[in-house]
Design a protein around this motif. Sequence first.
Motif, PDB file in Angstrom:
ATOM      1  N   LYS A   1       2.712   6.519  -6.983  1.00 24.36           N
ATOM      2  CA  LYS A   1       1.878   7.352  -7.497  1.00 24.36           C
ATOM      3  C   LYS A   1       2.356   8.931  -7.422  1.00 24.36           C
ATOM      4  O   LYS A   1       2.133   9.638  -8.048  1.00 24.36           O
ATOM      5  CB  LYS A   1       0.504   7.127  -6.835  1.00 24.36           C
ATOM      6  N   ASN A   2       2.575   9.088  -6.015  1.00 20.69           N
ATOM      7  CA  ASN A   2       3.045  10.260  -5.712  1.00 20.69           C
ATOM      8  C   ASN A   2       4.372  10.818  -6.403  1.00 20.69           C
ATOM      9  O   ASN A   2       4.415  12.006  -6.894  1.00 20.69           O
ATOM     10  CB  ASN A   2       3.575  10.349  -4.265  1.00 20.69           C
TER      11      ASN A   2
ATOM     12  N   LYS B   1       8.957   3.429   1.079  1.00 20.50           N
ATOM     13  CA  LYS B   1       9.157   4.790   0.587  1.00 20.50           C
ATOM     14  C   LYS B   1      10.458   4.486   0.187  1.00 20.50           C
ATOM     15  O   LYS B   1      11.052   5.725  -0.888  1.00 20.50           O
ATOM     16  CB  LYS B   1       9.492   5.819   1.853  1.00 20.50           C
TER      17      LYS B   1
ATOM     18  N   GLN C   1       3.412  11.805  -9.785  1.00 17.70           N
ATOM     19  CA  GLN C   1       2.714  13.234  -9.803  1.00 17.70           C
ATOM     20  C   GLN C   1       3.882  14.501  -9.394  1.00 17.70           C
ATOM     21  O   GLN C   1       3.196  15.674  -9.646  1.00 17.70           O
ATOM     22  CB  GLN C   1       1.571  13.065  -9.012  1.00 17.70           C
TER      23      GLN C   1
ATOM     24  N   ARG D   1       0.709   9.070  12.527  1.00 21.62           N
ATOM     25  CA  ARG D   1      -0.373   8.072  12.175  1.00 21.62           C
ATOM     26  C   ARG D   1      -0.170   6.822  11.802  1.00 21.62           C
ATOM     27  O   ARG D   1      -1.029   5.975  12.131  1.00 21.62           O
ATOM     28  CB  ARG D   1      -1.118   8.878  11.185  1.00 21.62           C
ATOM     29  N   LEU D   2       0.810   6.571  11.077  1.00 18.06           N
ATOM     30  CA  LEU D   2       0.966   5.343  10.336  1.00 18.06           C
ATOM     31  C   LEU D   2       1.601   4.457  11.676  1.00 18.06           C
ATOM     32  O   LEU D   2       1.374   3.026  11.674  1.00 18.06           O
ATOM     33  CB  LEU D   2       1.849   5.261   9.222  1.00 18.06           C
TER      34      LEU D   2
ATOM     35  N   MET E   1       2.262  12.399   9.698  1.00 17.56           N
ATOM     36  CA  MET E   1       1.777  11.021   8.811  1.00 17.56           C
ATOM     37  C   MET E   1       2.603   9.957   9.320  1.00 17.56           C
ATOM     38  O   MET E   1       1.955   8.715   9.699  1.00 17.56           O
ATOM     39  CB  MET E   1       2.298  11.169   7.287  1.00 17.56           C
TER      40      MET E   1
ATOM     41  N   ASP F   1       6.400  14.009   5.607  1.00 21.98           N
ATOM     42  CA  ASP F   1       5.440  13.015   6.389  1.00 21.98           C
ATOM     43  C   ASP F   1       5.686  13.063   7.831  1.00 21.98           C
ATOM     44  O   ASP F   1       4.772  13.052   8.653  1.00 21.98           O
ATOM     45  CB  ASP F   1       6.278  11.482   6.020  1.00 21.98           C
TER      46      ASP F   1
ATOM     47  N   LEU G   1       0.841  -1.430  10.324  1.00 20.72           N
ATOM     48  CA  LEU G   1       2.055  -1.273   9.285  1.00 20.72           C
ATOM     49  C   LEU G   1       3.376  -1.373  10.238  1.00 20.72           C
ATOM     50  O   LEU G   1       3.672  -0.627  10.922  1.00 20.72           O
ATOM     51  CB  LEU G   1       1.992  -0.155   8.648  1.00 20.72           C
TER      52      LEU G   1
ATOM     53  N   ALA H   1       0.841  -1.105   0.050  1.00 22.95           N
ATOM     54  CA  ALA H   1       0.078   0.155  -0.200  1.00 22.95           C
ATOM     55  C   ALA H   1       0.978   1.387  -0.113  1.00 22.95           C
ATOM     56  O   ALA H   1       0.698   2.141  -0.718  1.00 22.95           O
ATOM     57  CB  ALA H   1      -0.941   0.109   1.296  1.00 22.95           C
ATOM     58  N   ILE H   2       1.835   1.320   0.884  1.00 23.99           N
ATOM     59  CA  ILE H   2       2.752   2.355   1.201  1.00 23.99           C
ATOM     60  C   ILE H   2       3.477   2.489  -0.254  1.00 23.99           C
ATOM     61  O   ILE H   2       3.870   3.598  -0.871  1.00 23.99           O
ATOM     62  CB  ILE H   2       3.726   2.335   2.265  1.00 23.99           C
TER      63      ILE H   2
ATOM     64  N   LYS I   1       4.005  16.630   8.971  1.00 22.29           N
ATOM     65  CA  LYS I   1       2.551  16.696   8.814  1.00 22.29           C
ATOM     66  C   LYS I   1       1.924  15.518   9.732  1.00 22.29           C
ATOM     67  O   LYS I   1       0.515  15.472   9.677  1.00 22.29           O
ATOM     68  CB  LYS I   1       1.727  16.546   7.476  1.00 22.29           C
TER      69      LYS I   1
ATOM     70  N   ASN J   1       1.422   3.740  -3.267  1.00 20.13           N
ATOM     71  CA  ASN J   1       1.117   5.164  -2.831  1.00 20.13           C
ATOM     72  C   ASN J   1       2.373   6.226  -3.337  1.00 20.13           C
ATOM     73  O   ASN J   1       2.241   7.191  -3.869  1.00 20.13           O
ATOM     74  CB  ASN J   1       0.793   5.394  -1.356  1.00 20.13           C
TER      75      ASN J   1
END
Lengths: 296, 255
Positions: free
Chosen positions: B10-11, B99, B14, B84-85, B81, B76, B90, B3-4, B79, B7
Amino acid sequence: MLAVNEITKQYGEKVVLKNVNLTFEKGTCYGLVGPNGAGKFTLMKIIVSIITDYKGSVDSSLSTTSLKEQIGYIPQDICMEEKRTANSNLQLFGKLYGLKGKVLEQRLKEALTLIGLKNHGQEKVQTFSGGMKRRLNIGCALMHRPSIVVMDEPTVGIDPQSRQQIYNIVDDLKQKGCTIIYASHYMEEVERLCDYVAMMVHGTIIEEGEIGEVLQKYTQPSVYVEGEFNENEFGTLGTFIPKNAGYLMQTSEPLKTMEKLIQYCKRNSIGVNRLELARPRLEDVFFSMIGSQLRD
Amino acid sequence: MSAILINEIKNSIQDRGLVFWMFILPLLFTVLFNAIFSNEKVGLANHDVSASIVPGYAVMFSFFIMISMVTVFVKDREKGMVARLASTPLPSYAYLLGKWIPHVAIVMIQTTMLFIFGLMVYNIPFENPMLIGILSIFLSFTTTGLGLALAVSVKTENMGLAITQLVGLGGAILSGLWMPIDLMPDIIQTISNFTLSLFTHYAVALPIGWVPLDLKSILMSTLLFVIIYSIFWTGYTLYYKRVESSMNEFLDNKE
C-alpha cells in the motif's frame, strides 16, 4: 506480576544498568524517573524485548503466553505510517498481534473510543495535531489488550487537553487491571498517575517505593505564607525561606505552626494575604536526591 | 508477515517518488535516448539502437529500486518503527521479507513494462521470452538484494542515495548499458568489457565458493583477475595489431 531481576547492561566498557531489581504488581502504575542517561530507556527496552543481550532476567507470572504478547509498548517517538489513516495504523498493529476479522474491527472501535479519535479513523495521520498523534501512538499499543503497558514519556509536547485525555487512558487501564510502567520527566504527572516510583541515576535505582512513603521519607510538610512582613519578624516561630512572593517553612507540625502564625499576625496587626499548607512534592525529593545541576 | 507485506505494498502504491524513478523516468529515458541514438548523424541502424537501449535501461533503472529500499529502511529506523516492531511478536525475518518482497515485485513489473514497451513501440527482437523472464527474476533478486544490503549498512538516507547513483549510473556507463557500446570510445569499451567479465567472474565464483566472501579474498581475487585479464588483453592486442599490419602489407603489395 512482572519482575526484573539483577539486570545489568553494558555498551562496551560503559555500564548503563547495574543490578537493577524491580517488581511491578498487577493493576498498578509504576513511575520511572531520573535524569537523561539514567538508564530508564534501556531498562524499558529490555522489558519490552527490544534489547535481548543483557545479564539478569525479566520474569512474568501473568499468563502462559509469551511476554511480547502481553506487553504494549508506547515509544516516545511517533512510530506510525504518517501517510496512512488512523484506522490503517491501528489495524496494522492489531494484525501484528494476530487479530483479524470481526475481532480486529471490534478492537479498532474500542481503541478509537479510548483514545478519543472515534470520528477521525478515516483521516490520514499527517493531518493530525501532535496530541492526536500521541493518542494514536498509544492506541496502536493497546489493540491487543495488553496486560502490561510500557509508556515512554507519552505526554511530551502536547496541549493540556490531550495530556488530560492520556491521564484518563492511564486511569482506565489501571482500573482494568493493567500494569503500567510510566517513564517521565514530569514529576507532577508521575505523582498524579503512579502508585509507585523508582528513581534512577547512572544505571542504578537509588530509591523506590510507594509514592506517599517516598514523599514522607524525604520531605516534611511546609507552611506557605504571604503578607505584609519580612522574615525577621517571625521571631521564635522558626526559619522561613523566601519563596515567590512569600515565605516557606518546613515543619513536622504544620497546623500548630499555622495557628501560631495567625496569632502572631493578629497580635502585631500584620496583614496576611495567603496562608496555606504546602504539599510535599516529588520534584523536591528528586532535586534533593539527584541535585539540581545540569547533566550532560 | 502478511501485515507488513500488505502495508508495504500500500505504501509503495502511494509513493509518487517510487512511481517516478521506477516507471516514468525509465520510459522517458528510453524514448529520449532512442531518439538521440537513432538520429541519422549518429549513424546507427534504428533496430540495433532499440535492441541495445531497452534491455540496457531495464537493467540500469532496476538499480534505482535501491533508492526506495534505502528510504524505507532508514526512515523506519530513524522514526523508531524498527524498535517498536521488535517489541511485537513479529519475527525479524518476517519484517525483512515483508519489506523486501514488494520491491522484488516492483522490479519485475518495471522490467516487464520496459520490454513490452520496447516490443510494442520499437519492435525489438523478443525471441526467447522464457530466458528473458528468468534473467528478469535474477535481476530483481540481485538489485533488491544489493538494496537490502545497502539499506542496512548506511547510516543516512543521503549516503544511500549517493551510493545508489554511483552504482546505478557509474555501473551502467562502465557496463555499456547507458548507450550502445559501439558509440563509446575504445577505452570505455575496454573498461566495459573488463567490468562485465569481472561481474560474471564473481557471479560464478562467489556462489560456488571459489572466492570466500571476505574483503581480503575479494581483493586478492580481483588483483589476480586484473593480471590474467591484462595478459589476455595484451596478447589479443598484439595479435590483432600483427594481423592488421600483415593485412595492410598485403594490400600495399597488391597495389
